[in-house]
Design a protein around this motif. Structure first.
Motif, mmCIF file in Angstrom:
data_model
loop_
_atom_site.group_PDB
_atom_site.id
_atom_site.type_symbol
_atom_site.label_atom_id
_atom_site.label_comp_id
_atom_site.label_asym_id
_atom_site.label_seq_id
_atom_site.Cartn_x
_atom_site.Cartn_y
_atom_site.Cartn_z
ATOM 1 N N ALA A 103 94.309 -40.469 38.152
ATOM 2 C CA ALA A 103 93.398 -39.930 37.136
ATOM 3 C C ALA A 103 92.056 -40.662 37.166
ATOM 4 C CB ALA A 103 94.033 -40.039 35.748
ATOM 5 N N ILE A 104 92.098 -41.975 37.371
ATOM 6 C CA ILE A 104 90.849 -42.739 37.499
ATOM 7 C C ILE A 104 90.078 -42.254 38.722
ATOM 8 C CG2 ILE A 104 89.849 -45.025 37.836
ATOM 9 C CD1 ILE A 104 92.367 -46.189 36.512
ATOM 10 N N ASN A 105 90.800 -42.122 39.823
ATOM 11 C CA ASN A 105 90.146 -41.712 41.067
ATOM 12 C C ASN A 105 89.506 -40.332 40.932
ATOM 13 O OD1 ASN A 105 89.744 -42.824 43.755
ATOM 14 N ND2 ASN A 105 90.863 -41.035 44.498
ATOM 15 N N ASP A 106 90.178 -39.433 40.226
ATOM 16 C CA ASP A 106 89.660 -38.072 40.061
ATOM 17 C C ASP A 106 88.347 -38.054 39.289
ATOM 18 O OD1 ASP A 106 91.864 -37.141 41.385
ATOM 19 O OD2 ASP A 106 92.962 -36.550 39.586
ATOM 20 N N LEU B 27 111.373 -46.297 38.094
ATOM 21 C CA LEU B 27 110.660 -45.276 38.861
ATOM 22 C C LEU B 27 109.812 -44.385 37.960
ATOM 23 C CD1 LEU B 27 109.988 -44.009 41.562
ATOM 24 C CD2 LEU B 27 111.982 -42.525 41.293
ATOM 25 N N PRO B 28 110.338 -43.874 36.843
ATOM 26 C CA PRO B 28 109.456 -43.112 35.952
ATOM 27 C C PRO B 28 108.213 -43.883 35.513
ATOM 28 C CG PRO B 28 111.734 -42.754 35.326
ATOM 29 C CD PRO B 28 111.743 -43.803 36.404
ATOM 30 N N ILE B 29 108.372 -45.160 35.201
ATOM 31 C CA ILE B 29 107.237 -45.960 34.751
ATOM 32 C C ILE B 29 106.189 -46.087 35.858
ATOM 33 C CG2 ILE B 29 106.538 -48.283 34.047
ATOM 34 C CD1 ILE B 29 109.310 -48.492 32.655
ATOM 35 N N LEU B 30 106.640 -46.337 37.083
ATOM 36 C CA LEU B 30 105.702 -46.522 38.184
ATOM 37 C C LEU B 30 105.097 -45.196 38.648
ATOM 38 C CD1 LEU B 30 107.489 -49.285 40.283
ATOM 39 C CD2 LEU B 30 105.560 -49.526 38.725
ATOM 40 N N VAL B 31 105.852 -44.123 38.573
ATOM 41 C CA VAL B 31 105.304 -42.810 38.912
ATOM 42 C C VAL B 31 104.164 -42.462 37.962
ATOM 43 C CG1 VAL B 31 105.805 -40.332 38.812
ATOM 44 C CG2 VAL B 31 107.322 -41.860 40.066
ATOM 45 N N LEU B 32 104.346 -42.745 36.677
ATOM 46 C CA LEU B 32 103.290 -42.477 35.700
ATOM 47 C C LEU B 32 102.118 -43.444 35.884
ATOM 48 C CD1 LEU B 32 105.519 -41.753 32.567
ATOM 49 C CD2 LEU B 32 104.265 -40.104 33.971
ATOM 50 N N SER B 33 102.408 -44.685 36.272
ATOM 51 C CA SER B 33 101.327 -45.641 36.549
ATOM 52 C C SER B 33 100.469 -45.156 37.713
ATOM 53 C CB SER B 33 101.903 -47.022 36.863
ATOM 54 O OG SER B 33 102.605 -47.552 35.758
ATOM 55 N N ALA B 34 101.126 -44.687 38.773
ATOM 56 C CA ALA B 34 100.387 -44.172 39.923
ATOM 57 C C ALA B 34 99.602 -42.916 39.549
ATOM 58 C CB ALA B 34 101.352 -43.876 41.070
ATOM 59 N N ALA B 35 100.157 -42.120 38.635
ATOM 60 C CA ALA B 35 99.422 -40.943 38.158
ATOM 61 C C ALA B 35 98.157 -41.368 37.427
ATOM 62 C CB ALA B 35 100.320 -40.108 37.235
ATOM 63 N N GLY B 36 98.232 -42.460 36.681
ATOM 64 C CA GLY B 36 97.048 -42.967 35.996
ATOM 65 C C GLY B 36 95.980 -43.428 36.963
ATOM 66 N N LEU C 3 91.055 -47.018 24.804
ATOM 67 C CA LEU C 3 91.746 -47.775 25.851
ATOM 68 C C LEU C 3 91.676 -49.267 25.569
ATOM 69 C CD1 LEU C 3 93.128 -48.017 28.631
ATOM 70 C CD2 LEU C 3 90.845 -47.964 29.657
ATOM 71 N N LEU C 4 90.508 -49.762 25.218
ATOM 72 C CA LEU C 4 90.356 -51.187 24.915
ATOM 73 C C LEU C 4 91.205 -51.593 23.714
ATOM 74 C CD1 LEU C 4 86.504 -51.644 25.457
ATOM 75 C CD2 LEU C 4 88.368 -52.402 26.951
ATOM 76 N N ALA C 5 91.297 -50.710 22.719
ATOM 77 C CA ALA C 5 92.117 -51.007 21.543
ATOM 78 C C ALA C 5 93.585 -51.142 21.934
ATOM 79 C CB ALA C 5 91.939 -49.913 20.491
ATOM 80 N N LEU C 6 94.080 -50.263 22.802
ATOM 81 C CA LEU C 6 95.474 -50.341 23.249
ATOM 82 C C LEU C 6 95.712 -51.588 24.090
ATOM 83 C CD1 LEU C 6 96.100 -46.598 24.161
ATOM 84 C CD2 LEU C 6 97.222 -47.889 22.334
ATOM 85 N N VAL C 7 94.744 -51.912 24.941
ATOM 86 C CA VAL C 7 94.863 -53.125 25.765
ATOM 87 C C VAL C 7 94.988 -54.353 24.874
ATOM 88 C CG1 VAL C 7 93.596 -54.644 27.330
ATOM 89 C CG2 VAL C 7 93.704 -52.191 27.790
ATOM 90 N N ALA C 8 94.157 -54.432 23.838
ATOM 91 C CA ALA C 8 94.201 -55.584 22.936
ATOM 92 C C ALA C 8 95.475 -55.589 22.104
ATOM 93 C CB ALA C 8 92.974 -55.570 22.027
ATOM 94 N N ALA C 9 95.875 -54.431 21.595
ATOM 95 C CA ALA C 9 97.017 -54.359 20.675
ATOM 96 C C ALA C 9 98.312 -54.811 21.328
ATOM 97 C CB ALA C 9 97.162 -52.938 20.147
ATOM 98 N N PHE C 10 98.457 -54.549 22.624
ATOM 99 C CA PHE C 10 99.716 -54.878 23.286
ATOM 100 C C PHE C 10 99.575 -56.046 24.259
ATOM 101 C CE2 PHE C 10 100.335 -50.481 21.930
ATOM 102 C CZ PHE C 10 101.584 -50.579 21.314
ATOM 103 N N CYS C 11 98.588 -56.914 24.024
ATOM 104 C CA CYS C 11 98.431 -58.073 24.902
ATOM 105 C C CYS C 11 99.420 -59.184 24.562
ATOM 106 C CB CYS C 11 97.000 -58.596 24.866
ATOM 107 S SG CYS C 11 96.502 -59.360 23.311
ATOM 108 N N ILE D 3 95.829 -44.546 30.472
ATOM 109 C CA ILE D 3 94.840 -43.583 30.979
ATOM 110 C C ILE D 3 95.458 -42.194 31.115
ATOM 111 C CG2 ILE D 3 93.537 -42.982 33.079
ATOM 112 C CD1 ILE D 3 92.832 -45.982 33.268
ATOM 113 N N VAL D 4 96.704 -42.123 31.568
ATOM 114 C CA VAL D 4 97.396 -40.832 31.638
ATOM 115 C C VAL D 4 97.423 -40.169 30.263
ATOM 116 C CG1 VAL D 4 99.637 -39.728 32.006
ATOM 117 C CG2 VAL D 4 98.806 -41.421 33.637
ATOM 118 N N VAL D 5 97.714 -40.968 29.249
ATOM 119 C CA VAL D 5 97.826 -40.432 27.891
ATOM 120 C C VAL D 5 96.456 -40.064 27.331
ATOM 121 C CG1 VAL D 5 98.551 -40.954 25.524
ATOM 122 C CG2 VAL D 5 99.945 -41.725 27.460
#
Length: 683
Positions: free
Chosen positions: A568-571, A556-565, A142-150, A509-511
């Protein structure tokens, strides 16, 4: 050894800052629209806001949570201060201006406060729960993806600045890690344990009002790119009951020439797809074209909430509506004269109607399906490619209702054909060929040796070097397509939610954690993948103005998947932390509106592209009537040309680019009995 190690670290840090700050690594894009004094005022407001957050939680007996909230806000603002905002945003760290050092001190203070909290027993417990629930490898990924696309790789790859790109990723990733660590620390202290439910209607009104405020203030109710001026020209023409206006006198045409506005066959017209301009013409008729998109933005928020409520859950719907209503990307698009907000509403309206229709072929269901077809068809008239993709996929989904839903399928198809066929009627009326659009005809003459097309090849895209850093290589190739995709992802990561550590963290996080998706989630994923996949073969990403705007239809697809993420954190959180997450998300959204949206407003959108309302204000003060106004401007001449009535009627001023004494004299002759005024934005 301790001293030597410290010196090595200091040298490495100095080297990183040097590469981040050095103008050698700059692309040929502009830097910022804000003056230093404007940025100082903006940051002072951020300090006041941070104090407000601190005071709010202090009054609730949650002092330490308020301190961390203030550090998140100030840390976000400090990072934005150090970010070059235009075209390809990147960190610009140097000692000039001296305020940069204050920003670095704020970021260091945030890291220190966060570290002290996490060193406590409760902090160590929060870290332990995080690692146990998420897994160390997945957290590192996750940290690698955060850095790569900053940030965008485009200018660094294009010009070979690979070391600077790596250093930017390193520094950006480190700053993101500090922000994320502060979020983790918020779970280790007393704080809000639930998120108050905000009605969808309230969020819709908030989004509409915020977009309207942005449209009135920073966007100044003027176009900021050529597309917007062309749409406004079309809308004024349609509002007069015509598809085009007569061509201006030949002598005046060079002074009225503007990209995407064509003079051909005695016609003067805007050439983009006409669907948006038809709707925008209603704003012209009431004298406020700028208000249409804010209204559409509010409608989109409400529709998105109800769609997700009906397909997934009320909780997911609330989260999607919150993310959408506070998204800096959504609010900015809603403040412009671009066509993306309308396209989004046509898609959401169609899906909403089909969900209301349900199964079967009752009269009500068929009527709703017919309206859905009309909406999808008008989406095709507004943005043909998006309409074709989304309409086609929606049609395939609707076929699942066969055989009992045959009436719905037919009604939707009839509605789509009725409204969508307007494209071919417009084409036939303007070009004489129902399959040839006005824009395709225009660009074929403007770019005789290349083509505005999909696919790979040296002749795909604009003429070589004509678009500068926005189209870095000749033609379009697989490597450029990959680079464009990375650029679009990085732009979405910055613009979507305005979270300093990255807007795409929930989707990553979903991925990474393989969140179990609902059927609607999977449908949304298909919509997004289809749009992004087709656009992979287009030569341009269009991120320079409003982020990855070509992906806006998939909001909407982007935000639906964001909310799913976020789910996933909450779960994966221990029971005692789950209510806290919702409150932190609300806090992040509030901080985004306060920091990111305002920063974008003053540092980018205000005066973007050289367009301002200054000329309009000068004209209003002078109360000009039947005059020729020759304009000389240091900005974009569109700031004057957009004021023209397409029919150039007597009694109204005509704004022209000052072409010099000889050409101006010919123009004056072509418009007899008009006074002449020379206007400059330097006056």
């Amino acid at each position: 050894m301790i001293f030597r190690s410290s010196r090595v670290q200091q040298c490495c840090l100095a080297l990183a800052l040097l590469f981040c700050a050095s103008p050698v690594w700059a692309d040929d894009s502009p830097v910022t629209n804000a003056t230093l004094s404007e940025l100082r005022i903006w940051f002072a407001v951020m300090v006041v806001a941070a104090v407000g957050f601190l005071g709010f939680f202090w009054a609730r007996g949650q002092v330490l949570f308020g301190v961390l909230s203030a550090t998140v806000l100030l840390g976000s603002a400090a990072r934005l201060w150090l970010t070059q905002p235009l075209w390809f945003p990147r960190l610009e760290i140097s000692a000039d201006p001296p305020e940069n050092l204050i920003m670095l001190a704020i970021l260091a203070a945030q890291a220190t406060v966060t570290g002290l909290v996490l060193m406590r027993a409760s902090g160590r417990a929060a870290i332990g729960s995080l690692v146990a629930g998420a897994g160390l490898f997945r957290l590192l990924l996750l940290l690698a993806l955060v850095a790569a696309f900053c940030l965008s790789a485009t200018p660094y790859v294009a010009y070979g600045y690979h070391v600077a790109y790596g250093l930017q990723i390193g520094v950006g990733g480190a700053l993101s890690l500090v922000q994320m660590a502060t979020i983790v620390a918020m779970f280790a202290i007393a704080g809000p344990d639930h998120m108050p439910r905000i009605p969808a209607a309230g969020l819709a009104v908030f989004a509409a009002l915020t977009s309207a405020i942005l449209a009135w203030t920073v966007f100044d109710r003027v176009p900021h790119v050529e597309d917007e001026l062309a749409y406004l020209f079309q809308a004024r023409t349609f509002a007069a009951g015509a598809l085009w206006s007569p061509a201006p006198p030949e002598a005046a045409q060079p002074a009225l020439e503007y990209y995407l506005i064509d003079v051909t066959g005695g016609k003067w017209l805007g050439v983009p797809a006409q669907g948006w301009a038809v709707v925008l013409s209603f704003g012209v008729l009431v004298g406020a074209p700028w208000i249409i998109n804010p209204v559409l933005t509010g409608i989109a928020v409400w529709l998105a909430h109800d769609i997700v409520r009906r397909t997934i859950s009320r909780e997911r719907a609330d989260m999607v509506a919150l993310l959408m209503a506070t998204s800096p990307w959504v609010l900015a698009v809603g403040a412009t004269l671009m066509n993306h907000a309308l396209m989004l509403v046509t898609v959401l309206l169609a899906w909403w109607c089909l969900l209301l229709a349900g199964q079967g072929s009752t009269r009500r269901a068929m009527l709703l399906a017919f309206v859905a077809g009309l909406a999808l068809g008008w989406g095709f008239v507004t943005r043909p490619l998006d309409g074709l993709i989304v309409g086609g996929l929606t049609g395939l989904w609707l076929l699942r209702r066969l055989p009992g839903g045959i009436g719905q399928v037919l009604a939707c198809g009839v509605g789509g054909i009725l409204s969508g066929s307007a494209v071919f009627l417009f084409n036939y009326a303007i070009t004489g060929d129902p399959l040839l659009t006005a824009q395709a005809d225009y660009l074929s003459r403007l770019w005789p040796d290349t083509q505005n097309a999909f696919g790979f090849g040296d002749n795909v895209g604009p003429p070589a070097q004509s678009w500068g850093a926005l189209d870095i290589w000749v033609g379009h190739s697989l490597s450029e397509a990959v680079l464009n995709l990375i650029n679009a992802i990085a732009s979405l990561n910055l613009e979507l939610l305005g979270w300093a550590f990255g807007s795409l963290v929930p989707i990553w996080i979903v991925v990474i954690w393989r969140k179990k998706l609902t059927g609607f989630d999977r449908a949304m994923l298909v919509i997004f993948a289809a749009l992004a996949g087709v656009l992979f073969f287009y030569w341009f990403t269009g991120t320079f103005y409003l982020g990855p705007r070509y992906w806006h239809t998939a909001l909407l697809p982007i935000l639906v998947l964001s909310a799913a993420g976020i789910e996933a954190i909450n779960d994966r959180l221990p029971e005692q932390y789950r209510g806290r997450l919702q409150g932190i998300v609300l806090l992040l959204c509030a901080i985004s509106v306060v920091t990111f949206t305002s920063w974008r407003g003053i540092s980018k959108y205000d005066g973007y592209g050289g367009y301002t309302g200054d000329i309009r204000r000068q004209v209003e003060a002078a109360d000009l009537g039947n005059v020729l106004v020759f304009v000389s401007t240091q900005g974009d001449i569109g700031s004057a040309l957009y004021l023209n009535d397409p029919f150039l009627p007597p009694g109204k001023p005509i704004f022209l680019n000052d072409m010099g004494p000889e050409q101006n004299a010919a123009i004056i002759t072509a418009f007899p009995r008009r006074e002449v005024v020379y206007l400059s934005d330097a006056d």
